[in-house]
Scaffold this motif. Structure first.
Motif, short mmCIF file in Angstrom:
data_model
loop_
_atom_site.label_atom_id
_atom_site.label_comp_id
_atom_site.label_asym_id
_atom_site.label_seq_id
_atom_site.Cartn_x
_atom_site.Cartn_y
_atom_site.Cartn_z
N LYS A 59 0.87 -1.41 0.21
CA LYS A 59 0.11 -0.02 -0.07
C LYS A 59 0.84 1.36 -0.01
N GLU A 60 2.01 0.94 -0.09
CA GLU A 60 3.08 2.51 -0.10
C GLU A 60 3.19 2.96 -1.62
N ILE A 61 3.39 4.27 -1.56
CA ILE A 61 3.83 5.07 -2.62
C ILE A 61 5.24 5.63 -2.49
N PHE A 76 -7.55 4.37 -4.36
CA PHE A 76 -7.37 5.85 -5.29
C PHE A 76 -7.48 6.92 -4.59
N ASN A 77 -8.16 6.98 -3.34
CA ASN A 77 -8.20 8.02 -2.68
C ASN A 77 -6.61 8.08 -2.17
N LYS A 81 -4.30 11.93 -2.96
CA LYS A 81 -3.72 12.47 -1.78
C LYS A 81 -2.02 12.50 -1.83
N SER A 82 -1.47 11.75 -2.59
CA SER A 82 0.07 11.59 -2.78
C SER A 82 0.70 12.78 -3.33
N ASP A 83 1.70 13.27 -2.70
CA ASP A 83 2.44 14.31 -3.44
C ASP A 83 3.56 13.68 -4.35
N LYS A 90 -3.85 11.39 -10.90
CA LYS A 90 -4.88 11.92 -10.00
C LYS A 90 -6.22 12.28 -10.32
N ASP A 91 -6.15 13.11 -11.71
CA ASP A 91 -7.24 13.46 -12.37
C ASP A 91 -8.06 12.14 -12.83
#
Length: 234
Positions: A59-61, A76-77, A81-83, A90-91
């Motif tokens: 579950k990491e980015i 997807f949430n 929210k990820s930078d 994201k769109d």
């Protein structure tokens, strides 16, 4: 009642996959609809169900020098929210159903469902994403366009799990994403288009992909080759 398998870690999950011809269950938002038998009837599966939604390690980015790496169980949430995640992805994630579904649905599930109308796929195709597939004894990396081969058809083997999505780092500043559906929310794509301009080897390249035009995401590199320039103003 179907047999259920709950993995405590990725190694145990891969061990289960090597022993059982199982249905991999992450968020389940696509699977539950696919196996629905009608109103007020519980979804029925004809194979053991392997639950992966407990595996925080997927579950990491994160990032390294050259890539953005997204765990297949990332919702997807969390992507929104990820930078680290490119805005174009994201769109496209924002167009998926509504907030409750986006809080459960995973990017890995959206990929493995292999729907030609999957909202995340045009951006992933345009960004030349790579998928990491693991079995108990092997790891292989495959281009996303080589992974999905038809409607609900992939090259995932019975003993494999999709663990990560690798997105090559690039300047995705110039992009366009548009989804057309029958309503403004909770709608399947009638058409979606993703277009990017990326800089590679001092040249700007145009990349474009469509969903719902065929049995998989459509991307025609012969068209893209016509739009290579050293001047971004072009």
């Amino acid at each position: 009642m179907e047999e259920t398998l709950k993995a405590k870690n990725i190694n145990e999950a891969l061990d289960f996959r090597s022993k059982y011809d199982s249905v991999v269950f992450a968020g389940g938002t696509d699977l539950m609809v696919e196996h629905l038998r009608g109103s007020n009837l519980i979804a029925k599966f004809n194979k053991p169900i392997l639950f992966l939604n407990y595996l925080n390690e997927l579950k990491e980015i994160k990032e390294d020098e050259n890539n953005i790496i997204i765990g297949a169980l990332t919702t997807f949430n969390d992507i929104i929210k990820s930078d680290l995640v490119p805005q174009v992805l994201k769109d496209s994630a924002l167009e998926i159903a509504g907030p409750p579904i986006r809080n459960i649905a995973t990017i890995g599930g959206n990929i493995c469902n292999a729907s030609p109308s999957a909202d995340s796929l045009p951006a992933l195709y345009a960004m030349d994403s790579i998928l990491v597939l693991k079995s108990k004894n092997e790891e292989r990396k495959i281009k996303i366009r080589d992974f999905i081969i038809g409607v609900s058809k992939t090259t995932l083997k019975n003993d494999e799990i999709l663990t990560h999505i690798i997105i090559p780092k690039n300047n995705y500043k110039y992009y366009f994403y548009r989804k057309i559906g029958t309503r403004h929310a909770n709608a399947l794509s009638k058409l979606a288009i993703c277009a990017l301009v990326c800089k590679e080897n001092d040249k700007y390249r145009f990349k474009i992909s469509f969903c719902t035009l065929g049995i998989t995401i459509t991307r025609d590199e012969s068209i893209e080759e016509r739009f290579i320039t050293s001047n971004i103003d072009d």
